[in-house]
Design an enzyme around this catalytic site. Structure first.
Site, PDB file in Angstrom:
ATOM      1  N   LYS A  44     -13.395   0.653  -4.866  1.00 12.12           N
ATOM      2  CA  LYS A  44     -14.547   1.004  -4.026  1.00 12.12           C
ATOM      3  C   LYS A  44     -15.544   1.845  -4.837  1.00 12.12           C
ATOM      4  O   LYS A  44     -16.752   1.657  -4.729  1.00 12.12           O
ATOM      5  CB  LYS A  44     -14.096   1.743  -2.764  1.00 12.12           C
ATOM      6  CG  LYS A  44     -13.378   0.837  -1.761  1.00 12.12           C
ATOM      7  CD  LYS A  44     -12.974   1.572  -0.483  1.00 12.12           C
ATOM      8  CE  LYS A  44     -12.308   0.628   0.513  1.00 12.12           C
ATOM      9  NZ  LYS A  44     -11.820   1.268   1.725  1.00 12.12           N
ATOM     10  N   GLU A  67       0.810  -1.228   0.000  1.00  9.00           N
ATOM     11  CA  GLU A  67       0.000   0.000   0.000  1.00  9.00           C
ATOM     12  C   GLU A  67       0.839   1.272   0.000  1.00  9.00           C
ATOM     13  O   GLU A  67       0.435   2.267  -0.589  1.00  9.00           O
ATOM     14  CB  GLU A  67      -0.948   0.017   1.203  1.00  9.00           C
ATOM     15  CG  GLU A  67      -2.075  -0.993   1.076  1.00  9.00           C
ATOM     16  CD  GLU A  67      -3.169  -0.762   2.108  1.00  9.00           C
ATOM     17  OE1 GLU A  67      -3.818   0.298   2.063  1.00  9.00           O
ATOM     18  OE2 GLU A  67      -3.368  -1.632   2.971  1.00  9.00           O
ATOM     19  N   HIS A  72       7.945 -26.692   5.329  1.00  5.19           N
ATOM     20  CA  HIS A  72       7.319 -27.911   4.809  1.00  5.19           C
ATOM     21  C   HIS A  72       6.840 -27.737   3.379  1.00  5.19           C
ATOM     22  O   HIS A  72       6.146 -28.615   2.859  1.00  5.19           O
ATOM     23  CB  HIS A  72       6.171 -28.333   5.738  1.00  5.19           C
ATOM     24  CG  HIS A  72       6.669 -28.625   7.125  1.00  5.19           C
ATOM     25  ND1 HIS A  72       7.137 -29.877   7.497  1.00  5.19           N
ATOM     26  CD2 HIS A  72       6.855 -27.818   8.202  1.00  5.19           C
ATOM     27  CE1 HIS A  72       7.560 -29.821   8.756  1.00  5.19           C
ATOM     28  NE2 HIS A  72       7.406 -28.579   9.198  1.00  5.19           N
TER      29      HIS A  72
HETATM   30  C1  F6R Z   1      -5.995   2.253   3.323  1.00  7.95           C
HETATM   31  C2  F6R Z   1      -6.028   0.928   3.902  1.00  7.95           C
HETATM   32  C3  F6R Z   1      -7.059  -0.040   3.417  1.00  7.95           C
HETATM   33  C4  F6R Z   1      -8.381   0.135   4.188  1.00  7.95           C
HETATM   34  C5  F6R Z   1      -9.439  -0.857   3.702  1.00  7.95           C
HETATM   35  C6  F6R Z   1     -10.728  -0.809   4.512  1.00  7.95           C
HETATM   36  O1  F6R Z   1      -5.080   3.030   4.073  1.00  7.95           O
HETATM   37  O2  F6R Z   1      -5.234   0.644   4.725  1.00  7.95           O
HETATM   38  O3  F6R Z   1      -6.536  -1.330   3.575  1.00  7.95           O
HETATM   39  O4  F6R Z   1      -8.156  -0.040   5.554  1.00  7.95           O
HETATM   40  O5  F6R Z   1      -9.741  -0.595   2.358  1.00  7.95           O
HETATM   41  O6  F6R Z   1     -11.196   0.491   4.673  1.00  7.95           O
HETATM   42  P1  F6R Z   1     -11.602   0.997   6.132  1.00  7.95           P
HETATM   43  O7  F6R Z   1     -10.402   0.846   6.978  1.00  7.95           O
HETATM   44  O8  F6R Z   1     -12.022   2.419   5.955  1.00  7.95           O
HETATM   45  O9  F6R Z   1     -12.741   0.121   6.555  1.00  7.95           O
END
Ligand code: F6R
Length: 353
Positions: A347, A237, A253
Site C-alpha cells: 500500500k 495473514e 472434477h
Molecule cells: C488486514 C486485512 C486486509 C485488509 C485489506 C483492505 O487485516 O485483513 O486484508 O482488509 O488490505 O483494507 P481495508 O479493510 O482497510 O479496506
C-alpha cells in the site's frame, strides 16, 4: 517452540491484542447488528442486484452475505474485489462500499464509479477517506469502531449489511440469528481460547497439525465455500504461511486427480474438510469418498462439522475455529499474528505512484 498450554507465552508474541479481539467477537456481532439497524437507507426502486465492493478482510463479509442470501433473497448478491464495478451496476443496484480503514484505493475507486452510475450506496467503514467522501456526498455511513485488524472486525464488516437488508424488509429473522451467533461465539471463545489446554482445544490441535505442513481447506459450494476461503486468508495473514482452498463438487472434477506426484510434497499436505447440514446430500457422499482417495497419501485429514441452528451460527462456528487455529499457528512459528507488513509495504509503495 512455544508451548500452546502456556497462555502467557502466547500473549507475549501477540503485540496487537489479536487473541483478545477474537475472544470478543460475539459482543462485536451484537454491536454490529445495532449499528446496521440504526442506519437509515432509502429503499431502492425496482432493486435488481446487491453489490459489495471491498478487498481482503473487508470483502469476506461480502462473501458471507452472498452465501447467506443465496437461498433467501430474490436478487443476487455479487462481491467486487476491484477498482471497477461490473457494467450491470446502475440505478437499480444497492452498493455496499466496505473498507475498514476507509483508505483502500480499489474501494475508493469503485465507490466513485457507483456514484457516477447512480447506484444507492451505503459506506461501511471505521473512517478514513471513504467516511469523508460519503459524508460529503450525503451517502449513509455505517461507522464501526476503529483499532482492530480488518480481518478481526468481520462482525463489523458483515452483520450491519444484514441489518440494513432487514430494515429494507428484504430479509427477516436476522436479529434472532445474530443472538444465537453471539451466544455460540461466547461458548466457543472458552473452548478455543488461550486458557483451554491442547488436549481439549480443537483449534490448538489443528495448529499443531498444520505446523510445517501445507493446509488445504475444502468446503462446499453455497455453504462452507466462504469458510474455506476465510481459513486460507487467515492462515496467510495471521500465520504468514501459505494455504489453499477449493470447493465440492468442483474439486472432484480436477483437483482430486492431482494427488499422485510429487509424492513427497503431497505427504506434507494437511487437508481439512468442512461440513454443514445445508450441504447437498450427494456432496456429503463425495466428501466421504474423496477422503478415502487421499488418505494415506497426505499427512492427514481433519473433518469438521458446523454446529448451531441458523446459518449465521453454523458458518461462524467453523470460521471461528479457523480464526483461532491460524493465530495459534502464528505463535508456533514465533510470528506476531497482528501486523501484516507486506500488505502495508504494498500500500505504501502504491501510494508513491
Ligand atoms: C488486514 C486485512 C486486509 C485488509 C485489506 C483492505 O487485516 O485483513 O486484508 O482488509 O488490505 O483494507 P481495508 O479493510 O482497510 O479496506
Amino acid at each position: 517452540m512455544v508451548d500452546l498450554n502456556n497462555p502467557e507465552a502466547l500473549s507475549t508474541i501477540d503485540s496487537t491484542g489479536y487473541f483478545a479481539a477474537l475472544a470478543e467477537l460475539g459482543t462485536q456481532c451484537r454491536q454490529a447488528y445495532a449499528l446496521g439497524r440504526e442506519t437509515r437507507v432509502p429503499a431502492v426502486a425496482d432493486l435488481s442486484t446487491v453489490v459489495v465492493t471491498g478487498l481482503g478482510g473487508s470483502a469476506i463479509g461480502g462473501d458471507l452475505l452472498r452465501v447467506y442470501c443465496q437461498a433467501r433473497l430474490r436478487v443476487p448478491v455479487t462481491v467486487n474485489r476491484d477498482y471497477t464495478l461490473p457494467a450491470f451496476v446502475g440505478r437499480k443496484t444497492l452498493v455496499f462500499a466496505v473498507s475498514y480503514s476507509g483508505n483502500t484505493e480499489e474501494t475508493l475507486s469503485a465507490y466513485q464509479q457507483a456514484r457516477e452510475k447512480g447506484a444507492t450506496i451505503v459506506a461501511l467503514t471505521s473512517g478514513g477517506k471513504l467516511a469523508a467522501l460519503a459524508g460529503a456526498d450525503g451517502v449513509p455511513v455505517i461507522r464501526v469502531p476503529a483499532g482492530l485488524a480488518p480481518r478481526a472486525a468481520t462482525g463489523y464488516l458483515f452483520i450491519p449489511m444484514l441489518a440494513v437488508l432487514e430494515s429494507l424488509e428484504m430479509l427477516d429473522g436476522v436479529e434472532a440469528e445474530v443472538e444465537e451467533l453471539a451466544r455460540e461465539l461466547a461458548h466457543y471463545a472458552t473452548t478455543y481460547g488461550l486458557g483451554s489446554p491442547v488436549a481439549q482445544n480443537p483449534a490448538k490441535q489443528l495448529a499443531l497439525n498444520f505446523k510445517g505442513r501445507l493446509p488445504i481447506i475444502w468446503g462446499a459450494s453455497g455453504t462452507t465455500e466462504v469458510v474455506a476461503q476465510r481459513w486460507k486468508g487467515q492462515i496467510n495473514e495471521n500465520a504468514k504461511a501459505p494455504a489453499y482452498w477449493n470447493v465440492f463438487p468442483e474439486l472432484n472434477h480436477n483437483e482430486i486427480v492431482g494427488f499422485e506426484e510429487p509424492a513427497a510434497l503431497i505427504r506434507q499436505l494437511w487437508v481439512v474438510i468442512l461440513r454443514d447440514k445445508g450441504d447437498h446430500v450427494r456432496v456429503g457422499y463425495r466428501m466421504e469418498i474423496t477422503r478415502r482417495v487421499i488418505e494415506g497419501k497426505v499427512a492427514g485429514v481433519t473433518e469438521v462439522t458446523s454446529t448451531g441452528e441458523g446459518m449465521l451460527a453454523r458458518l461462524y462456528s467453523l470460521i471461528y475455529l479457523g480464526d483461532w487455529a491460524s493465530v495459534y499457528l502464528a505463535t508456533l512459528y514465533g510470528i506476531d499474528p497482528g501486523p501484516v507488513r507486506v500488505i502495508d509495504y504494498l500500500k505504501g509503495e502504491l501510494a508513491k505512484r
